[in-house]
Design an enzyme around this catalytic site. Structure first.
Site, mmCIF file in Angstrom:
data_model
loop_
_atom_site.group_PDB
_atom_site.id
_atom_site.type_symbol
_atom_site.label_atom_id
_atom_site.label_comp_id
_atom_site.label_asym_id
_atom_site.label_seq_id
_atom_site.Cartn_x
_atom_site.Cartn_y
_atom_site.Cartn_z
ATOM 1 N N ASP A 1 -20.861 29.783 8.094
ATOM 2 C CA ASP A 1 -21.956 30.662 8.490
ATOM 3 C C ASP A 1 -22.361 30.425 9.953
ATOM 4 O O ASP A 1 -22.493 29.275 10.388
ATOM 5 C CB ASP A 1 -23.151 30.366 7.567
ATOM 6 C CG ASP A 1 -24.346 31.217 7.880
ATOM 7 O OD1 ASP A 1 -24.254 32.436 7.665
ATOM 8 O OD2 ASP A 1 -25.372 30.672 8.333
ATOM 9 N N GLU B 1 -17.613 33.435 10.161
ATOM 10 C CA GLU B 1 -18.656 34.459 10.158
ATOM 11 C C GLU B 1 -19.154 34.578 11.599
ATOM 12 O O GLU B 1 -20.172 34.030 11.981
ATOM 13 C CB GLU B 1 -19.809 34.082 9.213
ATOM 14 C CG GLU B 1 -20.719 35.257 8.918
ATOM 15 C CD GLU B 1 -22.080 35.234 9.619
ATOM 16 O OE1 GLU B 1 -22.685 36.304 9.762
ATOM 17 O OE2 GLU B 1 -22.536 34.162 10.034
HETATM 18 C C1 GLC Z 1 -25.560 34.517 8.815
HETATM 19 C C2 GLC Z 1 -25.979 35.145 7.502
HETATM 20 C C3 GLC Z 1 -27.349 35.706 7.643
HETATM 21 C C4 GLC Z 1 -28.292 34.614 8.054
HETATM 22 C C5 GLC Z 1 -27.792 33.870 9.298
HETATM 23 C C6 GLC Z 1 -28.533 32.601 9.525
HETATM 24 O O1 GLC Z 1 -25.441 35.451 9.821
HETATM 25 O O2 GLC Z 1 -25.051 36.127 7.119
HETATM 26 O O3 GLC Z 1 -27.777 36.338 6.470
HETATM 27 O O4 GLC Z 1 -29.552 35.157 8.320
HETATM 28 O O5 GLC Z 1 -26.446 33.510 9.176
HETATM 29 O O6 GLC Z 1 -28.126 31.630 8.609
#
Ligand code: GLC
Length: 642
Positions: free
Chosen positions: A277, A319
């Site tokens: 993430d 991500e």
């Molecule tokens: C990622 C997640 C998102 C979250 C962010 C902070 O982008 O997909 O939902 O708010 O990380 O953890």
């Protein structure tokens, strides 16, 4: 050659049953790279003993991996890349919104099997603060399952069943920050220097103010700025996301080591893909936007190379919702090529598809995709339309300019089109994090509402309903055939509309992303087999396309996607080439009117030869009766060469 490929070679010369010998070999072959990566981040790693600590840690972590998973690791090393297969089909869901908890989810496995889903991304299930917690992306404890989802035993039960069914599991690793209730944060608040150094903490605003000069704001409406004052320790802490999400300080090798141990505990639960993430944010440097920095890549590669030694059957998903040319870097470059993440979100394709829907034109998509360098052979995309987050307009300004559009004006048009600022637009989306300082904003809402179904149902407009359904099917058909793992966002398979209930919840109402985090509607699902209607059409079409995808080997990702240009600005054509002159042509029409393609142009590509082709979606052989191909509004074709 990447390390995974090297280990595949070596595995063939080592006794197959001696799992420990394979571990030793992997450690030995990764050692130099591990050392280079570690010292690049922690130059004093040898003198301080930190590198030695890492070398002591790796065998300890390996010992915690179960025999079953070690055997699976070895068999995955020896086989092809499962994640590039045409047979893989993902779904993302919130466990509690889907069917109450982990046991409830397990009871619904036949639903996935019926639809053809065999890879599940479960949204965070670890413990989190009681009030606001960013949907669980504020982690209190990386290894404790929040009891609303069930217990560790329930998760074990689920992963065992998934493995037996040859289904795959993806879970998040929130690598960039913990919650302000994590035990490290609590100890930091209590004044323990050791744990204050796990985060970026400052006695005053001098350094934060310098950083702020170049740091953008991620959640400007709800959490402006990038630092939060913590009265308990009388210090400022870096909080790039929400004020309750404290950024981890990876300049501290202890943080890396502890997080590695957490990562291994996670994968030892039987996780096949780890979603890293917000990994673009892992390194901060004054004077920069502190995203996508080279050191962030080094840290990711370091995690990956350690995992490659301890748990090589697990793969990483980046991500990184960043500019197109930055995303591809997460597959690794130079000595990191193929040694970072195997999978990345194709956020560029996602944003470009929404752009093409609004503009009814495909040129920006062509320009952008054509300029993305070829990814490494062992890497793949996750192709998706919607997820739990907003749609960021990560479009390349250069190409918007080349289209003759003004980038700022164009983004404003997209926001207006999707967020109910244009009376004629069928979309019913919501604005997310509008920043009046620079006019930036993002879009939220469910796929169906953004594509016009909500408005069409409200106004009882049958033609608009049909159009919305065609759009939903076409976009899914594109991600199913583009090359990579297609992911459906749970609910989209039945055209779920926006859920406005978040507006009544004090912990959610400021975050419009909740409009697209609905409860799974089992009543509608039960009805789709009996009743006609938009939901039934969407469900039936998606199910059919998933089944057809799985029977189409050209859809396996072998970097075999070729864009074909046409002179028609509303059409997108790409080809998934196959072995020996075989292939599948994917043709879609982004316009609300019928569009015509010159048959000769397609014939030149080797299709429609003798005016005969196989229409995969309809599963029929079709005769082309005239010298052209007419595509109705939002029609999608998968054509196979005869
Ligand atoms: C990622 C997640 C998102 C979250 C962010 C902070 O982008 O997909 O939902 O708010 O990380 O953890």
């Amino acid at each position: 050659m990447n390390q995974a490929a090297l280990h595949k070679l070596l595995a063939q010369t080592t006794k197959p049953k001696d799992l420990d010998a394979h571990f030793e070999l992997r450690l030995a072959t990764n050692l130099t790279l591990l050392k280079d990566l570690f010292l690049a981040i922690y130059p004093k790693g040898i003198e301080s003993g930190a590198f030695n600590d890492l070398l002591t840690l790796l065998p300890k972590l390996y010992k915690t991996r179960s025999h079953t998973l070690r055997e699976q690791d070895l068999s995955r090393i020896n086989s092809g890349n499962w994640y590039q297969s045409e047979k893989i089909m993902g779904m993302q869901l919130y466990v509690d919104h889907f069917n109450k908890d982990l046991n409830g989810l397990q009871q619904k496995l036949s639903y996935f099997e019926d639809l053809g889903i065999n890879l599940l991304h479960l949204m965070p299930i670890t413990t989190r603060p009681k009030g606001e917690n960013d949907g669980g992306y504020a982690v209190n404890d990386y290894t404790a399952i929040d009891k609303r989802y069930g217990t560790k035993k329930d998760l074990d039960g689920l992963t065992t069943t998934l493995r037996a069914k040859k289904m795959y599991l993806m879970l998040d690793f929130v690598v960039n920050h913990t919650s302000n209730e994590h035990s490290w944060a609590k100890k930091a608040k209590a004044g323990q220097k050791k744990y204050q150094d796990y985060y970026y903490t400052y006695p005053d605003r001098t350094i934060p103010n310098e950083f702020e000069k170049s740091l953008p704001e991620i959640f400007p409406e709800t959490s402006p700025g990038n630092y939060t004052y913590v009265p308990e320790m009388d210090k400022w802490v870096m909080t790039v996301f929400n004020s309750y999400q404290w950024d981890l300080n990876y300049t501290n090798p202890q943080v890396f080591m502890e997080m590695l141990a957490n990562l291994v505990k996670l994968v030892n639960l039987g996780v096949d893909i780890v979603r890293f993430d917000a990994l673009a944010f892992l390194w901060k440097k004054m004077g920069t936007d502190s995203q996508n920095l080279p050191e962030a890549h080094t840290i990711i590669a370091l995690f990956k190379m350690c995992l490659q030694v301890v748990a090589p059957g697990t793969i990483l998903l980046a991500e990184a919702i960043v500019a197109p040319l930055n995303i591809i870097r997460y597959f690794g470059e130079g000595n990191k090529e193929g040694n970072e993440c195997e999978v990345a979100y194709n956020a560029s394709l996602m944003a470009l598809l929404w752009n093409s829907m609004a503009t009814k034109k495909t040129a920006l998509l062509y320009k952008t995709i054509a300029n993305i360098p070829t990814k490494p052979q062992d890497a793949t995309w996750i192709n998706y339309i919607r997820c739990h987050d907003d749609i960021g307009l990560g479009l390349d300004d250069r190409f918007i300019n080349e289209m003759g559009w003004n980038p700022q004006g164009h983004r404003k048009f997209l926001l207006d089109y999707y967020c109910q600022n244009l009376a004629w637009s069928p979309a019913k989306g919501l604005m997310f994090m509008y920043n009046p300082k620079n006019g930036d904003g993002r879009i939220t809402g469910s796929a169906a509402s953004l594509l016009g179904l909500e408005k069409a149902l409200e106004t009882n407009d049958v033609a608009l309903q049909e159009q919305a359904v065609d759009k939903i099917i076409m976009l899914h058909g594109i991600i199913l055939s583009f090359g990579g793992i297609p992911f459906i966002y749970a609910g989209d398979e039945i055209g779920t509309l926006n859920d406005y209930s978040f507006l009544k919840d004090a912990n959610k109402k400021e975050d419009s992303r909740w409009a697209n985090r609905p409860q799974q509607d089992w009543a509608t699902i039960a009805s789709v087999k009996k009743k006609k209607g938009p939901q039934a059409t969407i469900f039936g079409s998606l199910k059919n396309m998933i089944a057809r995808r799985k029977k189409t080997p050209e859809f396996a990702d072998g970097n075999n996607m070729v864009l074909h240009h046409t002179s028609n600005e509303h059409i997108l054509i790409f080809e998934r080439t196959g072995a020996t002159n075989e292939g599948v042509l994917v043709i879609s029409n982004f316009d609300e009117h019928t569009q015509v393609l010159d048959g000769n142009r397609i014939a030149k590509l080797g299709y429609l030869k003798d005016q005969k082709y196989h229409d995969i979606i309809a599963n029929q052989s079709t005769q082309l009766n005239s010298g052209f191909l007419a595509l109705s509004p939002y029609q999608l074709l998968w054509l196979k060469k005869y």
